[in-house]
Enzyme design. Structure first.
Site, PDB file in Angstrom:
ATOM      1  N   ASP A 127       0.855  -1.195   0.000  1.00  0.00           N
ATOM      2  CA  ASP A 127       0.000   0.000   0.000  1.00  0.00           C
ATOM      3  C   ASP A 127       0.891   1.245   0.000  1.00  0.00           C
ATOM      4  O   ASP A 127       0.899   2.037   0.961  1.00  0.00           O
ATOM      5  CB  ASP A 127      -0.953   0.005   1.203  1.00  0.00           C
ATOM      6  CG  ASP A 127      -0.226   0.005   2.554  1.00  0.00           C
ATOM      7  OD1 ASP A 127      -0.841   0.447   3.552  1.00  0.00           O
ATOM      8  OD2 ASP A 127       0.962  -0.406   2.609  1.00  0.00           O
ATOM      9  N   ASP A 162       6.817   1.307   1.939  1.00  0.00           N
ATOM     10  CA  ASP A 162       6.566   0.316   0.878  1.00  0.00           C
ATOM     11  C   ASP A 162       7.466   0.617  -0.320  1.00  0.00           C
ATOM     12  O   ASP A 162       7.991  -0.280  -0.969  1.00  0.00           O
ATOM     13  CB  ASP A 162       5.113   0.367   0.415  1.00  0.00           C
ATOM     14  CG  ASP A 162       4.106   0.118   1.516  1.00  0.00           C
ATOM     15  OD1 ASP A 162       3.879   1.040   2.328  1.00  0.00           O
ATOM     16  OD2 ASP A 162       3.571  -0.991   1.589  1.00  0.00           O
ATOM     17  N   ASN A 198      -2.572   2.648   3.488  1.00  0.00           N
ATOM     18  CA  ASN A 198      -2.035   3.969   3.857  1.00  0.00           C
ATOM     19  C   ASN A 198      -2.888   5.098   3.290  1.00  0.00           C
ATOM     20  O   ASN A 198      -3.144   6.096   3.948  1.00  0.00           O
ATOM     21  CB  ASN A 198      -0.599   4.118   3.338  1.00  0.00           C
ATOM     22  CG  ASN A 198       0.390   3.365   4.192  1.00  0.00           C
ATOM     23  OD1 ASN A 198       0.251   3.302   5.419  1.00  0.00           O
ATOM     24  ND2 ASN A 198       1.363   2.745   3.567  1.00  0.00           N
ATOM     25  N   THR A 253       2.893  -6.081   2.584  1.00  0.00           N
ATOM     26  CA  THR A 253       3.363  -5.033   3.509  1.00  0.00           C
ATOM     27  C   THR A 253       2.292  -3.974   3.745  1.00  0.00           C
ATOM     28  O   THR A 253       2.608  -2.824   4.079  1.00  0.00           O
ATOM     29  CB  THR A 253       4.636  -4.349   2.957  1.00  0.00           C
ATOM     30  OG1 THR A 253       4.307  -3.710   1.712  1.00  0.00           O
ATOM     31  CG2 THR A 253       5.767  -5.328   2.769  1.00  0.00           C
ATOM     32  N   PHE A 288      -0.836  -0.802  12.498  1.00  0.00           N
ATOM     33  CA  PHE A 288      -1.735  -0.334  11.446  1.00  0.00           C
ATOM     34  C   PHE A 288      -2.198  -1.446  10.492  1.00  0.00           C
ATOM     35  O   PHE A 288      -3.403  -1.612  10.260  1.00  0.00           O
ATOM     36  CB  PHE A 288      -1.045   0.792  10.656  1.00  0.00           C
ATOM     37  CG  PHE A 288      -1.874   1.349   9.533  1.00  0.00           C
ATOM     38  CD1 PHE A 288      -1.687   0.917   8.232  1.00  0.00           C
ATOM     39  CD2 PHE A 288      -2.861   2.302   9.785  1.00  0.00           C
ATOM     40  CE1 PHE A 288      -2.454   1.435   7.185  1.00  0.00           C
ATOM     41  CE2 PHE A 288      -3.634   2.825   8.745  1.00  0.00           C
ATOM     42  CZ  PHE A 288      -3.435   2.380   7.449  1.00  0.00           C
ATOM     43  N   ASN A 289      -1.288  -2.193   9.886  1.00  0.00           N
ATOM     44  CA  ASN A 289      -1.678  -3.178   8.865  1.00  0.00           C
ATOM     45  C   ASN A 289      -2.672  -4.197   9.406  1.00  0.00           C
ATOM     46  O   ASN A 289      -3.634  -4.569   8.741  1.00  0.00           O
ATOM     47  CB  ASN A 289      -0.448  -3.913   8.313  1.00  0.00           C
ATOM     48  CG  ASN A 289       0.394  -3.044   7.405  1.00  0.00           C
ATOM     49  OD1 ASN A 289      -0.086  -2.029   6.879  1.00  0.00           O
ATOM     50  ND2 ASN A 289       1.662  -3.399   7.244  1.00  0.00           N
ATOM     51  N   HIS A 344       9.706   0.283   8.219  1.00  0.00           N
ATOM     52  CA  HIS A 344       8.985  -0.975   8.397  1.00  0.00           C
ATOM     53  C   HIS A 344       9.154  -1.972   7.238  1.00  0.00           C
ATOM     54  O   HIS A 344       9.720  -3.040   7.403  1.00  0.00           O
ATOM     55  CB  HIS A 344       7.476  -0.702   8.551  1.00  0.00           C
ATOM     56  CG  HIS A 344       7.110   0.326   9.574  1.00  0.00           C
ATOM     57  ND1 HIS A 344       7.180   0.097  10.946  1.00  0.00           N
ATOM     58  CD2 HIS A 344       6.639   1.593   9.422  1.00  0.00           C
ATOM     59  CE1 HIS A 344       6.759   1.186  11.584  1.00  0.00           C
ATOM     60  NE2 HIS A 344       6.432   2.101  10.691  1.00  0.00           N
ATOM     61  N   ASP A 345       8.613  -1.622   6.087  1.00  0.00           N
ATOM     62  CA  ASP A 345       8.359  -2.632   5.051  1.00  0.00           C
ATOM     63  C   ASP A 345       9.599  -3.272   4.432  1.00  0.00           C
ATOM     64  O   ASP A 345       9.562  -4.467   4.098  1.00  0.00           O
ATOM     65  CB  ASP A 345       7.458  -2.036   3.961  1.00  0.00           C
ATOM     66  CG  ASP A 345       6.066  -1.711   4.509  1.00  0.00           C
ATOM     67  OD1 ASP A 345       5.355  -0.890   3.905  1.00  0.00           O
ATOM     68  OD2 ASP A 345       5.698  -2.283   5.561  1.00  0.00           O
TER      69      ASP A 345
HETATM   70  O1  RIB Z   1       2.467   0.084  10.778  1.00  0.00           O
HETATM   71  C1  RIB Z   1       3.346   0.256   9.684  1.00  0.00           C
HETATM   72  C2  RIB Z   1       2.758  -0.305   8.435  1.00  0.00           C
HETATM   73  O2  RIB Z   1       1.563   0.393   8.098  1.00  0.00           O
HETATM   74  C3  RIB Z   1       3.683  -0.129   7.219  1.00  0.00           C
HETATM   75  O3  RIB Z   1       3.470  -1.167   6.306  1.00  0.00           O
HETATM   76  C4  RIB Z   1       3.217   1.168   6.631  1.00  0.00           C
HETATM   77  O4  RIB Z   1       3.496   1.271   5.225  1.00  0.00           O
HETATM   78  C5  RIB Z   1       1.733   1.061   6.853  1.00  0.00           C
HETATM   79  O5  RIB Z   1       1.201   0.270   5.802  1.00  0.00           O
HETATM   80 CA    CA Z   2       2.825  -0.638   4.009  1.00  0.00          CA
END
Ligand code: RIB
Ligand code: CA
Length: 314
Positions: free
Chosen positions: A12, A17, A41, A127, A169-170, A243-244
């Site tokens: 996303d 990403d 996102n 991701t 979040f994801n 993160h990703d």
């Molecule tokens: O919490 C971080 C994740 O949420 C990452 O993948 C960021 O790109 C969002 O998608």
């Molecule tokens: Ca992401």
């Protein structure tokens, strides 16, 4: 190097990403069969456009791109413009990409590609919210044996949540999809906030990337400058957690991470802890260890790999 790893990415974009994609798109170790955008996102129309722009910048118009699900399986979509900006990729000047997405829905592509594969052949790298993966598994349970492993960014244990006190979040955006994935019976490797908060985009690290002097590194540095603003203020940190790219970094250099086999389940019942990943790190439940949970990373090796690979775009 052995045979390139057949891989399908679901994301996303999102600045982190984007760095994950740049790390994957010039990796000879990977045979990327397709990339799917998901709502997360920002809304799908933007994550799909962002995906096409990024793949074009990386010079990989040979890889088919797809739009998947707009939003979660059950809940209402929650987006994160407050982190990623209105475009979802602030730091990159938006342009109309030449690359066009395939007409086929991303979930249908996923089912078709897996049905055509051998058992244990395809690595999935999601991701963003896990909606596309879960929808494919629900619509076509026969595809599960074709999945070699699911290497995902999501969840949190010691770090706590980043969108609620207890959820990342994801997983929070589509907890029902995450629950389907956790129960799918295939090997899962999870890169949650516990490890991603150890790879921070400090100014020195961004400067090194910018110093590489090619278009991809310039775009990357500009995106990371923006990406770090929200989290630096929130955490009082220097930069944001990258993160990703942890998913792809593990595929390329697994020994830079420490993983532990655990039972991981997702709360889909309580509004207070919706999307919480209950990681049984000390095996107190005796439940099956359905995932490898990443709990540590050598941050210097992570950024050395990322910088080294971004330099190859020169
Ligand atoms: O919490 C971080 C994740 O949420 C990452 O993948 C960021 O790109 C969002 O998608
Ligand atoms: Ca992401």
């Amino acid at each position: 190097m052995g045979t390139p790893l057949p891989t399908i990415i679901d994301c996303d974009p999102g600045q982190d990403d984007a760095l994950m994609l740049f790390l994957a798109l010039n990796a000879p170790e990977l045979d990327i069969r397709g990339i799917i955008a998901v709502g997360g996102n920002v809304h799908l129309a933007k994550t799909a456009r962002n995906l096409a722009m990024l793949v074009e910048i990386a010079g990989r118009s040979d890889i088919p791109l797809y739009a998947g699900c707009e939003g979660p399986m059950v809940r209402k979509l929650v987006t994160a413009e407050y982190v990623h900006g209105e475009t979802g990729i602030n730091g990159l000047d938006v342009f109309e990409p030449e690359i066009k997405l395939q007409v086929q829905h991303g979930v249908d592509f996923l089912i078709e590609a897996l049905r055509a594969a051998d058992d244990d052949e395809i690595t999935l790298v999601p991701t963003g919210p896990l909606t596309n993966i879960a929808m494919a598994l629900n619509l076509a349970p026969d595809i599960a044996p074709k999945i070699k492993q699911i290497v995902l960014m999501g969840g949190a244990m010691r770090e706590g949540g980043n969108v609620t006190p207890s959820a990342e979040f994801n997983i929070y955006v589509d907890p029902h999809a995450a629950d389907v994935v956790m129960r799918c019976g295939r090997p899962i490797v999870i890169f949650g906030l516990d490890v991603t908060h150890k790879v921070m985009t400090t100014p020195a690290r961004i400067a090194k990337i910018r110093g590489l002097g090619n278009q991809v590194s310039e775009v990357s540095a500009n995106m990371l400058d923006f990406f770090g603003i929200h989290d630096s203020e929130k955490y009082g940190s220097l930069g944001g957690p990258l993160h990703d790219p942890c998913t792809i970094a593990w595929l390329l250099e697994p020994t830079m991470f420490e993983l532990k086999s655990c039972n991981v389940e997702v709360d889909t019942k309580s509004e207070l802890t919706m999307g919480h990943t209950a990681v049984d790190y000390w095996h107190v439940t005796g439940k099956p260890k359905n995932a490898m949970w990443a709990h540590d990373v050598d941050a210097e090796r992570f950024f050395a790999l990322l910088t080294e690979r971004l330099a190859l775009y020169g």
